[in-house]
Every structure is written in structure tokens, then in C-alpha cells.
Motif scaffolding. Structure first.
Motif, mmCIF file in Angstrom:
data_model
loop_
_atom_site.group_PDB
_atom_site.id
_atom_site.type_symbol
_atom_site.label_atom_id
_atom_site.label_comp_id
_atom_site.label_asym_id
_atom_site.label_seq_id
_atom_site.Cartn_x
_atom_site.Cartn_y
_atom_site.Cartn_z
ATOM 1 N N GLU A 110 0.850 -1.181 0.000
ATOM 2 C CA GLU A 110 0.000 0.000 0.000
ATOM 3 C C GLU A 110 0.890 1.236 0.000
ATOM 4 O OE1 GLU A 110 -2.990 -0.458 -0.478
ATOM 5 O OE2 GLU A 110 -4.036 -1.745 0.949
ATOM 6 N N CYS A 111 0.706 2.103 -0.982
ATOM 7 C CA CYS A 111 1.557 3.287 -1.113
ATOM 8 C C CYS A 111 0.750 4.532 -0.771
ATOM 9 C CB CYS A 111 2.120 3.386 -2.525
ATOM 10 S SG CYS A 111 3.240 2.035 -2.924
ATOM 11 N N ARG A 112 1.096 5.146 0.324
ATOM 12 C CA ARG A 112 0.409 6.349 0.788
ATOM 13 C C ARG A 112 1.224 7.611 0.525
ATOM 14 N NH1 ARG A 112 -1.064 2.127 4.026
ATOM 15 N NH2 ARG A 112 -3.305 1.994 4.534
ATOM 16 N N GLU A 113 2.398 7.445 -0.048
ATOM 17 C CA GLU A 113 3.246 8.586 -0.403
ATOM 18 C C GLU A 113 3.735 8.425 -1.838
ATOM 19 O OE1 GLU A 113 5.182 9.693 3.973
ATOM 20 O OE2 GLU A 113 6.457 8.903 2.367
ATOM 21 N N ILE A 114 3.645 9.506 -2.584
ATOM 22 C CA ILE A 114 4.139 9.528 -3.959
ATOM 23 C C ILE A 114 5.058 10.720 -4.120
ATOM 24 C CG2 ILE A 114 3.505 9.885 -6.377
ATOM 25 C CD1 ILE A 114 0.979 8.370 -5.902
ATOM 26 N N GLU A 115 6.212 10.484 -4.739
ATOM 27 C CA GLU A 115 7.124 11.579 -5.042
ATOM 28 C C GLU A 115 7.294 11.683 -6.550
ATOM 29 O OE1 GLU A 115 10.790 10.907 -3.070
ATOM 30 O OE2 GLU A 115 11.108 8.903 -3.895
ATOM 31 N N VAL A 116 7.360 12.922 -7.016
ATOM 32 C CA VAL A 116 7.448 13.198 -8.446
ATOM 33 C C VAL A 116 8.639 14.115 -8.699
ATOM 34 C CG1 VAL A 116 6.255 14.045 -10.492
ATOM 35 C CG2 VAL A 116 4.933 13.027 -8.626
#
Length: 380
Positions: free
Chosen positions: A66-72
């Protein structure tokens, strides 16, 4: 020869969800799969929350992470954004177990599964479709083609391909424990790491799915961009890696999504998101809509096609149109995009995240809104 109300070709998200919905609606359903389940399916395996939240059942342990953080990140730019949510923004799955779960749920509702069976021909006779397969002949009142980007069923039914298919290359990569720990904390996207596209690093249970995609149909050496991305990620040791090239249809067919008794859903229809190339969510949604249209319309073929088109026009097709415009600005107009990022920054990132969480609708009349803010912008 048994006659079914609905036959579905393909057991991916679109096909399995169509079978589940139709069977739950009281229809007799035959679900046809050319391979033996579970089978590996080339896919980044990222299911955004807006798609997951529509599922009428739990995922029962098929989620790898489960991914609750996304970096771009943005190539050649100091733009960087990090977004967080309490609910998982993206749920990482492997398609073999995910698709098998969906099929199991469809079978629980009464759908029949026929595996290692290839559709070889179809013809309409006596207000039914006669399906010729590698495992015999079957009759059905309706057929839902959910057999992916290549969709041989659509070709058999007479569709000419007007979708826009773009290239992508994905690797399932096992790295050393230190690199895995470092890279598995967040989902990562690197915009412009590929011209007119992006690279991604998706953490799974015990490995990484790393890939590169170009959202423009062109000749491109994706292997070279993948190698450069590994250097950017500072991966020093690769213990194993399996490569998978594929095409993603990011523009809907222009000649409609039903033809007589044959209906298209998922990648066969061209419903992947033009901005992100994510296809699982719209595959699930379009499979559900196709089945709903057939359940609601009974024996009226014309009404079934009209109902499906109306359901698609309520949300899915307008969203794809808006997302296509966003993709054009995002990838083809980097100066405009960077100006927007400079002006709206983190707020814009949060809005995009909310859109893919399902908490914010896609903007209406985006072209006019952009023209009002950027008078010199010329739309392609």
C-alpha cells in the motif's frame, strides 16, 4: 450446444469485472481465457484508489504494498513534489494474483470459466452469436471483448484500429536489501526521464517494478532510457530482472464501443488514462458499465448499445478527454507546464492526487480555463 446470455473474452480487470457484474445481475456468463490462470501479465500493477474504491469486495491479500506517499521528480528541473494520504493512493498488485481473485469473485456469482481456449471466429445467426473456439463452439446473445491492447476479438468483429498505442518497457527487478529498503518507501515518478513520457519505480512485496514509457507514438530506444534510470536511482546491484515490453492504448476508438451484439471494454476499447497510462481503473469501470448496459437492456440490441454509450458519456469519456488535454500540456508543452508548476506548485499536485483518489472531479472545460490563464497557448 449451450447458449449463454453473455460471453466475455479475456480475464483481465475489464473482463473479470464484466463477468462479475453480469453474473450478479442474474445473467448466464461464460468467461473465456486463452491461457491457464494464474498467468503473468505485463503491467506496472498500480491500482489507484479511485479504481479500488469501486470494487464491491475486498482484495483479500492480493495487494503487495500500500503506497500512501508519492514523489514526483522532473528531469533537468528543481521541481519536486511529495504527496501523502491516509488511504493508499496506489495499491500495488501483481496481475496474476489480482486477476485470479477477480475471476474467483465472478465465479462465486455463477460465471463459468473456460481456460486455454482461443476465440477463432464469430458470426451472428438467429439473433445470437456463434463463437468458434479452440475448444468447440458456443452460442451467446452478447459478447464483451476485453482481450487487451491487441484485441483479436475486435478485429474479428470488424473494428479498424483507431486507438493511439504507446510503447512501454517494464522490468521486475530484485535488488539488494539496502536498495530495496531505500526505494520501497514511496512510489516514485520521474517526468521527462523519457522524452514525452516518464519513468517509474513501484515497490512490490519483495522486488521493484521499474519501467519507462513514452506517451507519444514514436521510434524510441526505451532500453537506453531504462539503463539511464537505473543510474538515476543509484541501483548498484541487480540480482535478477525480467523485461517485458508492451503497448498501452491511451485514446479511445473513434468508431464506437459496440457493434451489434459485440461490446468493447478496457484496453480493447482504448480506455487507459492518457496522462498516466494507468489502465486498471478504467478497465474495471468499463467492464462494469458494459455488463450493466446488457443487464438493463434485455433482448434489445439497439438499446444495449445506446445504454452503454450513455453510461460511458456520463463520466469515463469526458474524463479521458480532459486527461488527454492535460497530457498534451504536461508532456508536449514543458514550458507551459513548468510555469503552471511554478505558479500552483504543491497545490496543483494535491489536486491531481485528489482526482486520482476519486475525491475531486476532473475539471470541466479545461481548454477554456487554460486559454483564459495563458492567452498565448495554442492547442494542438
Amino acid at each position: 450446444m449451450k447458449t449463454y446470455d453473455i460471453a466475455v473474452i479475456g480475464t483481465g480487470p475489464a473482463g473479470a469485472m464484466a463477468a462479475y457484474t453480469a453474473a450478479a445481475g442474474g445473467k448466464s456468463v461464460l468467461l473465456i481465457e486463452k491461457e491457464q490462470l494464474p498467468r503473468y501479465k505485463t503491467c506496472g500493477g498500480g491500482l489507484v484508489f479511485r479504481g479500488r474504491s469501486r470494487l464491491p469486495f475486498a482484495l483479500d491479500g492480493t495487494v503487495e504494498k500500500e503506497c500512501r506517499e508519492i514523489e514526483v521528480y522532473f528531469e533537468g528541473s528543481d521541481h519536486y513534489f511529495l504527496t501523502r494520504r491516509e488511504q493508499p493512493i496506489i495499491s500495488m498488485v501483481m496481475r496474476d494474483s489480482f486477476d485470479s481473485l477477480l475471476v474467483d469473485k465472478a465465479r462465486e456469482k455463477g460465471a463459468e470459466l473456460l481456460q486455454q481456449c482461443a476465440l477463432q471466429g464469430l458470426q451472428e445467426e438467429d439473433e445470437e452469436l456463434l463463437l468458434q473456439t479452440s475448444r468447440g463452439a458456443f452460442r451467446t446473445r452478447y459478447l464483451i471483448a476485453a482481450d487487451g491492447a491487441l484485441s483479436p476479438t475486435a478485429k474479428l468483429a470488424g473494428w479498424e484500429d483507431s486507438r493511439k498505442l504507446i510503447p512501454a518497457l517494464e522490468y521486475e527487478v530484485e535488488v539488494n536489501p539496502a536498495d530495496f529498503e531505500r526505494l520501497s518507501r514511496r512510489t516514485r515518478f520521474d517526468v521527462d526521464a523519457v522524452p514525452y513520457g516518464y519513468a517509474w519505480c513501484f515497490p512490490k512485496k519483495n522486488h521493484l517494478s521499474i519501467g519507462v514509457g513514452c506517451l507519444k507514438k514514436q521510434k524510441i530506444n526505451l532500453k537506453a532510457y531504462y539503463a539511464a534510470y537505473l543510474e538515476k536511482l543509484e541501483i548498484r546491484e541487480i540480482r535478477s530482472a525480467s523485461a517485458h515490453g508492451f503497448q498501452i492504448p491511451i485514446a479511445p476508438r473513434q468508431s464506437g464501443f459496440s457493434r451489434g451484439r459485440v461490446f468493447l471494454a478496457g484496453d480493447a476499447a482504448g480506455f487507459a488514462d492518457p496522462l498516466t497510462a494507468e489502465g486498471i481503473s478504467n478497465a474495471l469501470y468499463s467492464g462494469e458499465l458494459a455488463a450493466q448496459a446488457l443487464v438493463a437492456s434485455g433482448e434489445s440490441v439497439g438499446q444495449a448499445g445506446e445504454t452503454y454509450q450513455r453510461l460511458l458519456e456520463e463520466r469515463l469519456l469526458p474524463e479521458l478527454k480532459t486527461s488527454s488535454l492535460m497530457a498534451w500540456v504536461f508532456y508536449a508543452q514543458p514550458q507551459v507546464r513548468n510555469w503552471l508548476l511554478q505558479k500552483y506548485g504543491q497545490r496543483g499536485c494535491e489536486i491531481l492526487t485528489d482526482m486520482f483518489m476519486g475525491n475531486q472531479p476532473f475539471p470541466d472545460n479545461l481548454k477554456q480555463k487554460l486559454a483564459d490563464r495563458i492567452p498565448l497557448l495554442r492547442f494542438g
